[in-house]
Scaffold this active site. Structure first.
Site, short mmCIF file in Angstrom:
data_model
loop_
_atom_site.label_atom_id
_atom_site.label_comp_id
_atom_site.label_asym_id
_atom_site.label_seq_id
_atom_site.Cartn_x
_atom_site.Cartn_y
_atom_site.Cartn_z
N PHE A 128 28.62 -55.04 -21.76
CA PHE A 128 29.06 -56.45 -22.32
C PHE A 128 30.44 -56.64 -21.86
CE2 PHE A 128 30.18 -59.08 -25.91
CZ PHE A 128 29.18 -59.95 -25.91
N ASP A 207 27.00 -48.01 -27.04
CA ASP A 207 27.42 -49.35 -27.94
C ASP A 207 25.79 -49.75 -28.17
OD1 ASP A 207 27.24 -52.12 -28.77
OD2 ASP A 207 28.89 -52.36 -27.40
N TYR A 232 25.52 -58.46 -36.79
CA TYR A 232 24.94 -59.81 -37.00
C TYR A 232 24.02 -60.26 -35.92
CZ TYR A 232 28.65 -60.07 -33.07
OH TYR A 232 29.14 -59.94 -32.15
N LYS A 233 23.54 -59.16 -35.05
CA LYS A 233 22.51 -59.53 -34.38
C LYS A 233 21.16 -59.27 -35.15
CE LYS A 233 25.65 -59.31 -30.47
NZ LYS A 233 26.31 -58.52 -29.23
N ARG A 386 17.38 -65.94 -22.16
CA ARG A 386 16.80 -64.78 -23.18
C ARG A 386 16.16 -65.00 -24.31
NH1 ARG A 386 21.93 -61.41 -24.89
NH2 ARG A 386 22.52 -63.35 -26.00
#
Ligand SMILES: *Cc1c(COP(=O)(O)O)cnc(C)c1O
Length: 426
Positions: A128, A207, A232-233, A386
């Site tokens: 990321f 990560d 939060y994902k 995605r």
């Protein structure tokens, strides 16, 4: 034998799904809207609404400062222990703190200080961007003796392990990678890579932002050193819910956070003038945690623990495989390419479908004509749509319907009139 490319088959899979009841635990105000972006912002659990109301009206409104002792002060570690359950870590090895980016900095910095004489950090270009920026900033701060190596992926979607193994040497302090890559969903074998890195004396910082809550993670079995991740994902913590830090037990004494804040002190309420790091994982805290942003996470973590990561993974593999089968059948002939690994063992819980018109197609999905179904994926440069599968609330029929809509949008050229302007957040 049922034809597996049909609506009937999707409905059959839903009817047979042992996790189907969990969908009712989420607020779904518009059942016609197909939400495939739980890998960016998970849905809101109904129980979290009650938690938020209680946190505001009772804990803050009525109990005020007393709530620190009654409820808030130990929340970081209580929630950390629940995340540990999902990540194969032990009690006291995980704590909720700050954002993933800040946690990456704290841990990478602490490793550099511990690994005296080693001057190299290795990462890859599947990572990321924020992870790479944080390492660039760290190396910039450390000075010209230090080096960040960003390994190049094969094709933007997967890595050759040999390239990582060859890059590791006695000068490498830290290897830091996303366990599941945010764009392609490519998943690293955590245990094997950790073993290689350790054989060179290199520590590994994982990560888990795209793997926690989507694939089983077993940090202990992998002999993992350090990890961070978002809540939060897939974990449905809500916008801006704080991230987490994992540090293997034996390393906690050896590492020192670069930010010596009072929440990381041994006795914050002694108000001593000299900092003394807390024992254990608390030393990686810095300042007052965002209490209201942290509270809703618990409902969701309890659901994950109840459902079990093995069952969630089983459904996720079935769902992502179903999606890829449908894409092969209906979308590939229309210019789509599957941008995620076909081997489910190397894949997380989202699937990237690539198309030269990916951006405009994704916009047509989100903003369809009047009376047509809204589908929410997200777009990642340069050509990825995605599709995030969250097994606790994504149904098979939603996957089927989404693919049918994508087929229609491209067949009928419905994206052609969409303008190319990008919103601030995509
Ligand atoms: C989402 C994500 C982040 C975001 O980090 P924040 O600092 O919490 O905004 C970082 N790394 C990865 C791999 C991610 O998927």
């Amino acid at each position: 034998m049922m034809n597996k490319y049909t609506e009937e088959y999707a409905l059959y899979l839903d009817a047979e799904d042992p996790l189907r009841a969990y969908r009712q635990e989420f607020l779904i105000p518009d059942p016609d809207m197909i939400y495939l972006d739980g890998n960016s912002l998970g849905r809101l659990p109904k129980g979290s609404v009650k938690v938020l109301e209680d946190a505001a009206n009772f804990q803050w409104g009525e109990r005020l400062i007393r709530s620190w002792n009654e409820n808030w002060y130990n929340k970081n570690t209580e929630l950390g222990d629940k995340i540990a359950t999902l990540a194969g870590a032990g009690r006291g090895e995980v704590v909720i703190s700050d954002s993933t980016s800040v946690n990456l900095y704290k841990l990478a910095h602490s490793v550099i200080k511990m690994q005296k004489g080693r001057k190299k950090i290795i990462t890859d270009d599947l990572n990321f961007p924020s992870d790479i920026y944080v390492m660039q900033g760290l190396v910039n701060e450390l000075g010209s003796d230090y080096e960040l190596v960003v390994l190049r992926s094969v094709d933007g979607s997967s890595m050759n392990f040999e390239d990582i193994i060859n890059a590791l040497d006695q000068n490498t302090a830290l290897l830091t990678l996303s366990h599941v890559a945010f764009k392609s969903s490519f998943m690293y074998p955590m245990k094997e890579l950790t073993r290689y890195a350790h054989s060179k004396g290199t520590l590994v910082l994982w990560d888990l932002s795209h793997s926690i809550g989507s694939v089983p993670v077993n940090l202990e079995d992998a002999n993992a050193d350090l990890a961070v991740g978002c809540t939060y994902k897939y974990l449905n913590g809500g916008p801006g819910s704080p991230a987490f830090v994992y540090v293997r037990n034996e390393l906690q004494d050896k590492l020192q956070s670069p930010v010596w804040g009072w929440f990381g002190d041994d006795q914050p309420f002694d108000f001593r003038i000299d900092y003394r790091a807390a024992g254990g994982i608390r030393k990686f805290l810095a300042g007052t945690p965002p209490v209201l942003s942290m509270m809703p996470l618990e409902t969701s973590l309890d659901m994950f623990i109840d459902a079990g990561m093995d069952r969630i993974r089983e459904k996720s593999i079935r769902q992502t495989s179903f999606l890829i089968d449908l894409a092969d059948k209906y979308l590939v002939s229309l210019g789509f390419r599957v941008g995620s690994p076909r081997d489910p063992g190397c894949r997380g819980s989202h699937v990237s479908l690539q198309h030269n018109e990916a951006f405009r197609i994704s916009k047509a999905m989100i903003n369809p004509g009047i009376g047509e179904r809204v589908i929410i994926p997200d777009f990642r440069e340069p050509d990825n749509i995605r599709l995030g599968i969250a097994p606790l609330y994504t149904s098979y029929i939603e996957i089927y319907d989404a693919v049918m809509e994508m087929e229609r949008i491209v067949k009928e050229g419905l994206y052609a009139s969409v303008d190319n302007g990008k919103d601030t957040v995509t």
